[in-house]
Design an enzyme around this catalytic site. Structure first.
Site, PDB file in Angstrom:
ATOM      1  N   ILE A  49       5.666  -4.727   3.701  1.00 54.93           N
ATOM      2  CA  ILE A  49       5.504  -3.760   5.325  1.00 54.93           C
ATOM      3  C   ILE A  49       5.584  -2.924   5.148  1.00 54.93           C
ATOM      4  O   ILE A  49       6.119  -1.975   6.148  1.00 54.93           O
ATOM      5  CB  ILE A  49       7.005  -4.148   5.222  1.00 54.93           C
ATOM      6  CG1 ILE A  49       8.455  -3.828   4.062  1.00 54.93           C
ATOM      7  CG2 ILE A  49       7.580  -5.950   5.513  1.00 54.93           C
ATOM      8  CD1 ILE A  49       9.349  -4.078   4.703  1.00 54.93           C
ATOM      9  N   GLY A  52       3.415   3.379   0.294  1.00 57.97           N
ATOM     10  CA  GLY A  52       3.003   5.246   0.322  1.00 57.97           C
ATOM     11  C   GLY A  52       2.436   4.807  -1.400  1.00 57.97           C
ATOM     12  O   GLY A  52       2.025   5.006  -2.018  1.00 57.97           O
ATOM     13  N   GLY A  53       2.020   6.440  -1.534  1.00 56.56           N
ATOM     14  CA  GLY A  53       1.818   7.041  -2.784  1.00 56.56           C
ATOM     15  C   GLY A  53       2.507   6.642  -3.751  1.00 56.56           C
ATOM     16  O   GLY A  53       1.561   7.209  -5.211  1.00 56.56           O
ATOM     17  N   SER A  56       4.416   0.525  -3.031  1.00 56.07           N
ATOM     18  CA  SER A  56       5.155  -0.923  -2.322  1.00 56.07           C
ATOM     19  C   SER A  56       6.103  -0.852  -1.879  1.00 56.07           C
ATOM     20  O   SER A  56       6.463  -1.953  -2.503  1.00 56.07           O
ATOM     21  CB  SER A  56       3.680  -1.398  -3.361  1.00 56.07           C
ATOM     22  OG  SER A  56       2.838  -0.980  -3.157  1.00 56.07           O
ATOM     23  N   ILE A  57       5.957  -1.840  -1.243  1.00 57.59           N
ATOM     24  CA  ILE A  57       7.321  -1.942  -0.111  1.00 57.59           C
ATOM     25  C   ILE A  57       7.208  -3.468   0.597  1.00 57.59           C
ATOM     26  O   ILE A  57       6.739  -3.320   1.631  1.00 57.59           O
ATOM     27  CB  ILE A  57       8.155  -1.202   0.844  1.00 57.59           C
ATOM     28  CG1 ILE A  57       7.723   0.699   0.552  1.00 57.59           C
ATOM     29  CG2 ILE A  57       9.250  -1.806   2.025  1.00 57.59           C
ATOM     30  CD1 ILE A  57       7.203   1.095   0.893  1.00 57.59           C
ATOM     31  N   ASP A 167      10.795  16.264   1.569  1.00 57.49           N
ATOM     32  CA  ASP A 167       9.590  14.942   2.363  1.00 57.49           C
ATOM     33  C   ASP A 167       9.493  14.680   3.234  1.00 57.49           C
ATOM     34  O   ASP A 167       9.491  14.175   3.832  1.00 57.49           O
ATOM     35  CB  ASP A 167       8.329  14.407   1.745  1.00 57.49           C
ATOM     36  CG  ASP A 167       7.276  13.492   1.705  1.00 57.49           C
ATOM     37  OD1 ASP A 167       6.618  14.578   2.521  1.00 57.49           O
ATOM     38  OD2 ASP A 167       7.151  12.356   1.077  1.00 57.49           O
TER      39      ASP A 167
HETATM   40  N1  LIG Z   1      13.576   0.196   4.192  1.00 57.79           N
HETATM   41  C1  LIG Z   1      12.782  -0.110   4.677  1.00 57.79           C
HETATM   42  N2  LIG Z   1      12.184  -0.777   5.895  1.00 57.79           N
HETATM   43  C2  LIG Z   1      11.509  -1.450   6.820  1.00 57.79           C
HETATM   44  N3  LIG Z   1      10.211  -0.413   5.939  1.00 57.79           N
HETATM   45  C3  LIG Z   1      10.337   0.406   5.035  1.00 57.79           C
HETATM   46  C4  LIG Z   1      11.598   0.341   4.449  1.00 57.79           C
HETATM   47  N4  LIG Z   1      11.473   1.300   3.327  1.00 57.79           N
HETATM   48  C5  LIG Z   1      10.242   1.443   3.287  1.00 57.79           C
HETATM   49  N5  LIG Z   1       9.392   1.776   4.215  1.00 57.79           N
HETATM   50  C6  LIG Z   1       7.644   1.053   4.904  1.00 57.79           C
HETATM   51  O1  LIG Z   1       6.839   1.441   4.224  1.00 57.79           O
HETATM   52  C7  LIG Z   1       6.894   3.373   4.175  1.00 57.79           C
HETATM   53  C8  LIG Z   1       6.435   3.803   2.913  1.00 57.79           C
HETATM   54  O2  LIG Z   1       8.094   4.092   2.135  1.00 57.79           O
HETATM   55  P1  LIG Z   1       8.232   5.290   1.216  1.00 57.79           P
HETATM   56  O3  LIG Z   1       7.594   5.901   2.391  1.00 57.79           O
HETATM   57  O4  LIG Z   1       9.724   4.708   1.335  1.00 57.79           O
HETATM   58  O5  LIG Z   1       7.207   5.446  -0.053  1.00 57.79           O
HETATM   59  P2  LIG Z   1       6.612   6.165  -0.560  1.00 57.79           P
HETATM   60  O6  LIG Z   1       5.801   5.345  -1.687  1.00 57.79           O
HETATM   61  O7  LIG Z   1       8.066   7.025  -0.954  1.00 57.79           O
HETATM   62  O8  LIG Z   1       5.683   7.452   0.112  1.00 57.79           O
HETATM   63  P3  LIG Z   1       5.573   8.074  -0.376  1.00 57.79           P
HETATM   64  O9  LIG Z   1       4.381   8.447   0.179  1.00 57.79           O
HETATM   65  O10 LIG Z   1       5.592   9.037   1.241  1.00 57.79           O
HETATM   66  O11 LIG Z   1       5.928   9.045  -1.092  1.00 57.79           O
HETATM   67  C9  LIG Z   1       7.762   3.353   5.169  1.00 57.79           C
HETATM   68  O12 LIG Z   1       6.898   4.321   6.031  1.00 57.79           O
HETATM   69  C10 LIG Z   1       7.753   2.632   5.634  1.00 57.79           C
HETATM   70  O13 LIG Z   1       6.832   2.084   7.454  1.00 57.79           O
END
Ligand SMILES: Nc1ncnc2c1ncn2[C@@H]1O[C@H](COP(=O)(O)OP(=O)(O)OP(=O)(O)O)[C@@H](O)[C@H]1O
Length: 347
Positions: A49, A52-53, A56-57, A167
């Site tokens: 779903i 990010g860097g 993966s979610i 951030d």
């Molecule tokens: N709890 C959640 N419910 C729904 N979507 C989510 C949730 N957490 C994250 N996402 C989706 O995943 C995306 C990336 O999440 P997140 O920013 O936490 O990841 P990251 O790896 O830390 O990214 P970054 O590169 O910004 O540091 C979010 O912008 C959102 O679209």
């Protein structure tokens, strides 16, 4: 935190790369999951779903068909450290506008996963995108600015020790089914006892592998870029850019031309700093998201207030920027439409 130590048990008898951990433990409502749980709750990582860097979610389904999100950091000790840092911060935070931690998986080495409440409407960046099916109404835009400011007030001023998010950007603002928002992604956050937090990375030599600048293009405080010092005022700068996005509907960095919104908005921001509420309505309307022209909730005085907040948050030097609680107060006083929020003035 002692539960990290008690819930993991390594199985050395295998060469399989998968983390081998057994036994789920729940401490204070936060469940420590096994890797098998992560696999089965995500149906073997079948629905991505977000990404990010650092992670993966995946969509997770809990008992009773309740949805959640598993944020999985896998593959290196560096990503594992980002996971640990986010976990330790989320364990301390409880706020209606900060994403809630439900559980986690930790192999203590290079794989970690955070189970988070699921926000079904995705992130604010996607919602403001011109390809989005729904135009975000004005009153929801002011509510989002207000709720993010409340979350920032909480981490900056009401937590002990205080936290700098590091951030603030529209893709780190998630939306629930009613378009209320929650701040997420504390992987870059810094914890400290004063308004200025010097990250250990800033002390390292630029060649050191330890150096990890935080922030994202289009949102990064120029003062942070010069000094490497993360502060609450750097979060206020990121918030200023988010408010410009909410008003204009434009991206922080234009996908087409690579232009930064802070640069395109600079002449207007300059005028607002000089003229305040006396700024010509025409100039404000030129900057406003054209998709809001038929929105009955739009109030041009509220638009001016939002732009005034953004202008102050973007000021240099950082000491001229307001605190999160000053922003909360200004929005409460000057945005009448916030009264529609049942949670309008909660802390
Ligand atoms: N709890 C959640 N419910 C729904 N979507 C989510 C949730 N957490 C994250 N996402 C989706 O995943 C995306 C990336 O999440 P997140 O920013 O936490 O990841 P990251 O790896 O830390 O990214 P970054 O590169 O910004 O540091 C979010 O912008 C959102 O679209």
């Amino acid at each position: 935190m002692s539960c990290f130590l008690t819930c993991v048990r390594f199985d050395d008898s295998t060469t399989d790369k998968k983390p081998k951990i057994t036994g789920s433990v729940s401490v204070s409502g936060i469940t420590c999951y096994t890797w098998g749980d992560v696999e089965s709750l995500t149906s073997n990582f079948s629905r991505l779903i977000g990404s990010g860097g650092y992670s993966s979610i995946y969509l997770a389904r809990l008992s009773g068909a309740k949805k959640a999100a598993f944020k999985v950091h896998v593959g290196s000790h560096r990503l594992y450290q980002v996971f640990r840092s986010e976990l330790e911060i989320l364990l301390r935070l409880q706020h209606p506008h900060i994403v809630k931690l439900l559980g986690y998986f930790d192999d203590s080495e290079e794989t970690g996963a955070l189970l988070l409440e699921y926000l079904p409407q995705g992130n604010l960046q996607e919602k403001l995108n011109h390809n989005s099916k729904q135009v975000l109404p004005w009153r929801n835009r002011t509510a989002i600015a207000f709720q993010v400011a409340q979350a920032m007030e909480h981490i900056h001023e009401k937590c002990s020790p205080q936290i700098v998010h590091g951030d603030i950007k529209s893709s780190n603002i998630l939306l629930d089914k009613n378009l209320n928002c929650k701040l997420c992604d504390f992987g870059s956050a810094r914890v400290g006892f004063s308004s200025m937090v010097q990250p250990s990375t800033a002390m390292s030599s630029p060649r050191s592998k330890q150096v990890r600048m935080i922030g994202s293009p289009g949102y990064t405080d120029p003062h942070y870029l010069r000094t490497g010092i993360a502060s609450k005022k750097m979060d206020m700068y990121g918030f200023g850019v988010v408010v410009l996005e909410l008003v204009s509907g434009k991206e922080a960095v234009s996908a087409e031309k690579g232009e930064m919104l802070v640069h395109t908005a600079a002449p207007l921001i300059h005028d607002i700093c000089d003229l305040g509420a006396n700024i010509a309505e025409e100039k404000v309307r030129q900057f406003l998201d054209p998709r809001l022209s038929k929105d009955s909730s739009l109030d041009i005085e509220e638009v001016k207030t939002m732009l005034g907040v953004a202008a102050f948050c973007l000021r240099s030097p950082p000491s001229l920027r307001p605190s999160a609680s000053q922003v909360v107060q200004t929005l409460v006083q000057k945005i009448p439409s916030l009264s529609f929020l049942s949670c309008g003035k909660e802390a």
